[in-house]
Enzyme design. Structure first.
Site, mmCIF file in Angstrom:
data_model
loop_
_atom_site.group_PDB
_atom_site.id
_atom_site.type_symbol
_atom_site.label_atom_id
_atom_site.label_comp_id
_atom_site.label_asym_id
_atom_site.label_seq_id
_atom_site.Cartn_x
_atom_site.Cartn_y
_atom_site.Cartn_z
ATOM 1 N N LYS A 197 31.366 42.524 45.660
ATOM 2 C CA LYS A 197 30.997 41.174 46.100
ATOM 3 C C LYS A 197 30.281 41.278 47.443
ATOM 4 O O LYS A 197 30.892 41.587 48.467
ATOM 5 C CB LYS A 197 32.291 40.349 46.208
ATOM 6 C CG LYS A 197 32.337 39.305 47.276
ATOM 7 C CD LYS A 197 31.653 38.015 46.896
ATOM 8 C CE LYS A 197 31.745 37.019 48.031
ATOM 9 N NZ LYS A 197 30.946 37.369 49.197
ATOM 10 N N GLU A 271 38.686 47.554 56.603
ATOM 11 C CA GLU A 271 37.897 47.966 57.763
ATOM 12 C C GLU A 271 37.500 46.675 58.464
ATOM 13 O O GLU A 271 36.658 45.925 57.974
ATOM 14 C CB GLU A 271 36.687 48.780 57.284
ATOM 15 C CG GLU A 271 36.138 49.678 58.358
ATOM 16 C CD GLU A 271 35.041 48.996 59.114
ATOM 17 O OE1 GLU A 271 35.374 48.311 60.118
ATOM 18 O OE2 GLU A 271 33.883 49.129 58.721
ATOM 19 N N CYS A 305 30.744 46.433 63.722
ATOM 20 C CA CYS A 305 32.190 46.389 63.951
ATOM 21 C C CYS A 305 32.611 47.377 65.039
ATOM 22 O O CYS A 305 33.541 47.130 65.793
ATOM 23 C CB CYS A 305 32.941 46.660 62.660
ATOM 24 S SG CYS A 305 32.299 48.060 61.764
ATOM 25 N N GLU A 402 36.130 39.682 69.501
ATOM 26 C CA GLU A 402 34.900 40.284 68.976
ATOM 27 C C GLU A 402 33.808 39.215 68.966
ATOM 28 O O GLU A 402 33.950 38.183 68.315
ATOM 29 C CB GLU A 402 35.170 40.776 67.548
ATOM 30 C CG GLU A 402 34.018 41.553 66.975
ATOM 31 C CD GLU A 402 34.326 42.109 65.589
ATOM 32 O OE1 GLU A 402 34.906 41.383 64.770
ATOM 33 O OE2 GLU A 402 33.971 43.274 65.332
HETATM 34 P P1 NDP Z 1 34.324 37.452 56.598
HETATM 35 O O1 NDP Z 1 35.489 38.339 56.809
HETATM 36 O O2 NDP Z 1 34.555 36.045 56.216
HETATM 37 O O3 NDP Z 1 33.340 38.092 55.506
HETATM 38 C C1 NDP Z 1 33.441 39.387 54.958
HETATM 39 C C2 NDP Z 1 33.409 39.333 53.436
HETATM 40 O O4 NDP Z 1 34.597 38.715 52.941
HETATM 41 C C3 NDP Z 1 32.264 38.513 52.873
HETATM 42 O O5 NDP Z 1 31.804 39.081 51.671
HETATM 43 C C4 NDP Z 1 32.947 37.185 52.612
HETATM 44 O O6 NDP Z 1 32.281 36.399 51.667
HETATM 45 C C5 NDP Z 1 34.278 37.642 52.072
HETATM 46 N N1 NDP Z 1 35.339 36.628 52.136
HETATM 47 C C6 NDP Z 1 35.412 35.503 52.887
HETATM 48 N N2 NDP Z 1 36.575 34.855 52.657
HETATM 49 C C7 NDP Z 1 37.268 35.590 51.750
HETATM 50 C C8 NDP Z 1 38.541 35.454 51.120
HETATM 51 N N3 NDP Z 1 39.355 34.448 51.388
HETATM 52 N N4 NDP Z 1 38.936 36.397 50.235
HETATM 53 C C9 NDP Z 1 38.140 37.448 49.958
HETATM 54 N N5 NDP Z 1 36.929 37.629 50.517
HETATM 55 C C10 NDP Z 1 36.486 36.713 51.407
HETATM 56 O O7 NDP Z 1 33.457 37.511 57.902
HETATM 57 P P2 NDP Z 1 32.423 36.375 58.413
HETATM 58 O O8 NDP Z 1 31.187 36.569 57.677
HETATM 59 O O9 NDP Z 1 33.009 35.022 58.372
HETATM 60 O O10 NDP Z 1 32.301 36.759 59.951
HETATM 61 C C11 NDP Z 1 33.270 36.245 60.879
HETATM 62 C C12 NDP Z 1 33.547 37.253 61.948
HETATM 63 O O11 NDP Z 1 34.092 38.422 61.373
HETATM 64 C C13 NDP Z 1 32.321 37.724 62.689
HETATM 65 O O12 NDP Z 1 31.984 36.872 63.712
HETATM 66 C C14 NDP Z 1 32.756 39.075 63.151
HETATM 67 O O13 NDP Z 1 33.448 38.941 64.360
HETATM 68 C C15 NDP Z 1 33.685 39.556 62.076
HETATM 69 N N6 NDP Z 1 33.045 40.486 61.131
HETATM 70 C C16 NDP Z 1 33.380 41.782 61.197
HETATM 71 C C17 NDP Z 1 32.768 42.686 60.358
HETATM 72 C C18 NDP Z 1 33.087 44.127 60.413
HETATM 73 O O14 NDP Z 1 32.319 44.933 59.924
HETATM 74 N N7 NDP Z 1 34.222 44.502 60.935
HETATM 75 C C19 NDP Z 1 31.738 42.283 59.410
HETATM 76 C C20 NDP Z 1 31.509 40.868 59.363
HETATM 77 C C21 NDP Z 1 32.141 40.028 60.210
HETATM 78 P P3 NDP Z 1 31.130 35.368 52.145
HETATM 79 O O15 NDP Z 1 30.246 36.072 53.107
HETATM 80 O O16 NDP Z 1 30.440 35.088 50.874
HETATM 81 O O17 NDP Z 1 31.854 34.214 52.751
#
Ligand code: NDP
Length: 492
Positions: A197, A271, A305, A402
């Site tokens: 996904k 992660e 990250c 973050e």
């Molecule tokens: P999310 O954790 O929401 O997104 C990561 C993935 O999880 C996306 O594919 C998202 O889908 C999916 N997702 C969202 N909600 C659910 C759920 N309930 N169950 C399963 N999967 C889910 O990160 P955000 O995009 O909202 O970013 C928010 C913050 O997270 C950022 O500001 C940053 O600080 C942090 N972040 C950290 C990352 C890292 O690599 N450690 C990467 C991205 C974000 P969809 O995008 O379709 O909503």
């Protein structure tokens, strides 16, 4: 003449010349208006009947429509992956599996220019980075794990290994194709099938990857791609037919997933976020350190990250280092991600931009000092000027949370002990950087830093052979290297 005089002055003014535009050809990638789901080797219309738009964050133009997979679609993908696992892929001779993974790696290499442009268009990252970092590393991951597919008995000598089954993989928007590679390559090498996904704001390269799978003649159903939003991810995690979840994203969603999987026989690797310390000692080579600091936090707009988002500087070199850093910041070119000279591209989404602005405002309100170089931003799209905070206290939100944007928070220290204490003073533990000329000091620091990866005199270096992962709220499990095989195997 005026220019020569300027160059001879002791501190040359940055940005003496304007760069002519150097646009990468956009038409190398063909983007269709609409994309269905990739299930069982075919593109299928979503049973949900719902669609979402993906836009370019640099221009806000709509790039494509993609499916919003609902519960029924996720169910179809998981049962297809199960079928493919039981009736083919898991029983395939390991060298055959390796052959397909190797083919995927080769095709990614061959199509790397197209995929790099697609990545920059959909996600906003500079083409220089997608071309020189994301794509070569994505191909390298597939090459690397193709090599392991028929050598698992050597990876874990005297142990019996079996694939787990269906791996549910949920990836974020900051390195869409690279995170796909980190997830899919080891899963396939170990004999699992996959339902992946991608993130809502960056589905394009995963959808193009579906085409790579077809081109590689990967057996149908081995890789399935369900696009959508957070609800799609939640359906996938909840599905009773999965054996493993691999997640990269926010700590909040990571915690939700852990709760959902409690009591179920589903393996999990997380992660999550980070708030890495990049620690500069007074004996470090300062100019190199400045490059490492810039690479640590402004690379990929700080959407990393493991970004070095907290700069810890030894007090005696604080002033010269900050001066050099400010000067370097003023040379960063912010703008069109498809321009080959761009250093800092667009912020991935309006939501992320709002989050960055909110945290930066909190930094100012809490008393930190902000520096932003003069910088012209494009009128449309989502942009943020590379930002440096000094006078930051450990209690400030910008030192704890973050930001996931091009924003650096600077703190100082006097002794190595103080550096370690400050570096470890966050809920996260993903990465850290140490800048010093003394090897013994590097080793001393590495033993004490609670971080999954510690870079010495460099930052943000990745290699498929090297394990990557966190401590504390940065998650658990390792991706990359031999360690990256383990989460996809049942070992006896
Ligand atoms: P999310 O954790 O929401 O997104 C990561 C993935 O999880 C996306 O594919 C998202 O889908 C999916 N997702 C969202 N909600 C659910 C759920 N309930 N169950 C399963 N999967 C889910 O990160 P955000 O995009 O909202 O970013 C928010 C913050 O997270 C950022 O500001 C940053 O600080 C942090 N972040 C950290 C990352 C890292 O690599 N450690 C990467 C991205 C974000 P969809 O995008 O379709 O909503």
């Amino acid at each position: 003449m005026a220019q020569i005089e300027k160059r001879q002055s002791s501190v040359p003014a940055p940005l003496e010349w304007e760069y002519a535009p150097a646009p990468e050809a956009r038409d190398i990638v063909e983007i269709r208006e609409r994309y269905g789901l990739f299930i069982g080797g075919e593109e299928v219309e979503p049973r949900s009947g719902e669609w979402l738009d993906s836009i370019s964050p640099a221009t806000e133009e709509k790039l494509l429509e993609f499916s919003l997979a609902g519960a029924e679609d996720v169910d179809l993908a998981v049962t297809t992956a199960r079928d493919s696992f039981e009736n083919g892929w898991s029983g395939l001779a390991p060298p055959e599996r390796a052959k397909y993974i190797f083919r995927i790696a080769r095709i990614i290499q061959e199509r790397s220019r197209e995929l790099a442009v697609a990545e920059s268009l959909d996600g906003g990252k500079p083409i220089r980075e997608s071309r020189d970092v994301d794509l070569p590393l994505a191909a390298a991951h597939f090459f690397y794990y193709a090599g392991w597919a028929d050598k698992l008995e050597y990876a874990f000598p005297n142990r019996k290994s079996e694939p787990l089954g269906v791996a549910a993989q949920i990836i974020p928007w900051n390195f869409p194709l690279l995170m796909l590679a980190w997830k899919i390559a080891p899963a396939l090498a170990c004999g699992n099938t996959v339902v992946l996904k991608p993130a809502e704001t960056t589905p394009l390269t995963a959808l193009l990857f579906a085409d790579v799978c077809r081109q590689a003649e990967l057996p149908p159903g081995v890789v399935n791609i369900v696009t959508g939003d957070g609800t799609t991810g939640a359906h996938l995690v909840r599905h009773a037919g999965i054996d493993k979840v691999a997640f990269t994203g926010s700590t909040d969603v990571g915690k939700l997933i852990m709760r959902e999987l409690a009591g179920r026989d589903v393996r999990l690797t997380l992660e999550l976020g980070g708030k890495a310390a990049n620690i500069v000692f007074d004996d470090a080579a300062l100019d190199q350190a400045v490059e490492g600091i810039v690479n640590g936090i402004y690379f990929n707009q700080g959407h990393v990250c493991c970004a070095g988002s907290r700069l810890l500087v030894q007090e005696s070199i604080y002033e010269p280092l900050i001066e050099k850093l400010k000067r370097r910041l003023s040379t960063l070119r912010v703008g069109d991600p498809l321009d080959k000279n761009t250093d800092v591209g667009a912020i991935n989404s309006r939501m992320q931009l709002d989050r960055i602005k909110e945290l930066v405002a909190s930094g100012e309100a809490e008393g930190a000092e902000i520096y932003q170089p003069p910088c012209e931003l494009p009128e449309r799209g989502f942009w943020f000027v590379p930002t440096l905070f000094t006078n930051v206290a450990q209690s400030h939100r910008i030192a704890q949370e973050e930001i996931f944007g091009p924003v650096l928070s600077t703190l100082t220290f006097r002794t190595p002990e103080e550096a370690v204490e400050k570096a470890n003073n966050t809920p996260y533990g993903l990465s850290a950087g140490v800048w010093t000329e003394k090897g013994s000091r590097i080793l001393w620091m590495v033993e004490r830093l609670r971080a999954g990866v510690v870079w010495a005199n460099t930052f943000n270096r990745f290699d498929p052979a090297s394990p990557f992962g966190g401590y504390k709220e940065s998650g658990f499990g390792r991706e990359g290297g031999r360690h990256g095989l383990e989460p996809y195997l049942r070992l006896e």
